[in-house]
Enzyme design. Structure first.
Site: not given
Ligand code: AMP
Length: 218
Positions: A16, A91, A130, A164, A175
């Site tokens: 994404k 989410r 990654r 990360r 996740r």
């Molecule tokens: P991402 O970079 O989108 O994979 O997000 C990394 C982490 O940030 C996730 O595993 C969650 O802990 C938190 N996070 C990101 N976006 C959201 C969201 N919309 N709702 C809740 N937690 C989020």
């Protein structure tokens, strides 16, 4: 021509973020990644960052209230007026409901919700390999998109890279569970609104971009 207020949905590691960046460049609409915003808050040591850090390290979801407040502030900024790509938000169903209300109050609506679908079995290897350039943000992968010259970014020449903290095999399991339990119910939610389109994300990333551009038009 399809409009340009969209959500990119899909599992962690499904591409994404990479696709959102490409669409941002192609259409001049901003990528709003809640994950990037949270990582910036953690790095800056803000109150939001302090609250989010432990939850993110566990691979769980940060509270709906915190996320909705963050995105409401961001969408109100001037650069979102022409459109935006929501990446990693919503989410949960309550987040989607809050977004619907937020947009309705502004008199705007979503144009598309696109799911970039990738089977679980592929995600772990995609996530754990990654890394990104610390300077320009270009994304790489140990196996699937290697640096042309070892230790040097192809795009900007920087020699610093970031992995990360949550891109490890243990956290990925949590996740994925959060995705299936809390985020997958959004597909029927948006399908019922007639907004959902699905793209096969388990292919060369240029083919995925091509499909997205076909959906979004010129
Ligand atoms: P991402 O970079 O989108 O994979 O997000 C990394 C982490 O940030 C996730 O595993 C969650 O802990 C938190 N996070 C990101 N976006 C959201 C969201 N919309 N709702 C809740 N937690 C989020």
């Amino acid at each position: 021509m399809a409009g340009k207020r969209l959500i990119l949905m899909g599992p962690p590691g499904g591409g994404k973020g990479t696709q959102a960046k490409r669409l941002q460049d192609r259409y001049g609409i901003v990528q709003l990644s809640t994950g990037d915003m949270l990582r910036a808050a953690v790095k800056a040591g803000t109150a939001v960052g302090k609250e989010a850090k432990a939850v993110m390290d566990d691979g769980k979801l940060v509270s709906d209230d915190l996320i909705v407040a963050m995105i409401a502030d961001r969408i109100a900024e001037a650069d979102c007026a022409n459109g935006f790509i929501l990446d990693g938000f919503p989410r949960t169903v309550p987040q989607a409901q809050a977004l619907d209300k937020l947009l309705k109050d502004k008199g705007i609506r979503l144009d598309s919700v696109i799911e970039v679908a990738v089977p679980d079995a592929r995600l772990i290897e995609r996530i754990t390999g990654r890394f990104t350039c610390a300077k320009c943000g270009e994304g790489y992968h140990d196996k699937f998109k290697q640096l042309k010259k070892a230790g040097v970014c192809d795009v900007c020449g920087s020699t610093e890279f970031i992995r990360r903290a949550d891109d490890n095999a243990e956290t990925v399991g949590a996740r994925l569970k959060a995705y299936h339990d809390q985020t997958a119910p959004l597909m029927p939610y948006y399908k019922a609104q007639g907004l959902l389109k699905v793209v096969d994300g388990d292919r060369d990333m240029n083919l995925v971009t091509g499909d997205l551009e076909r959906i979004l038009g010129t």
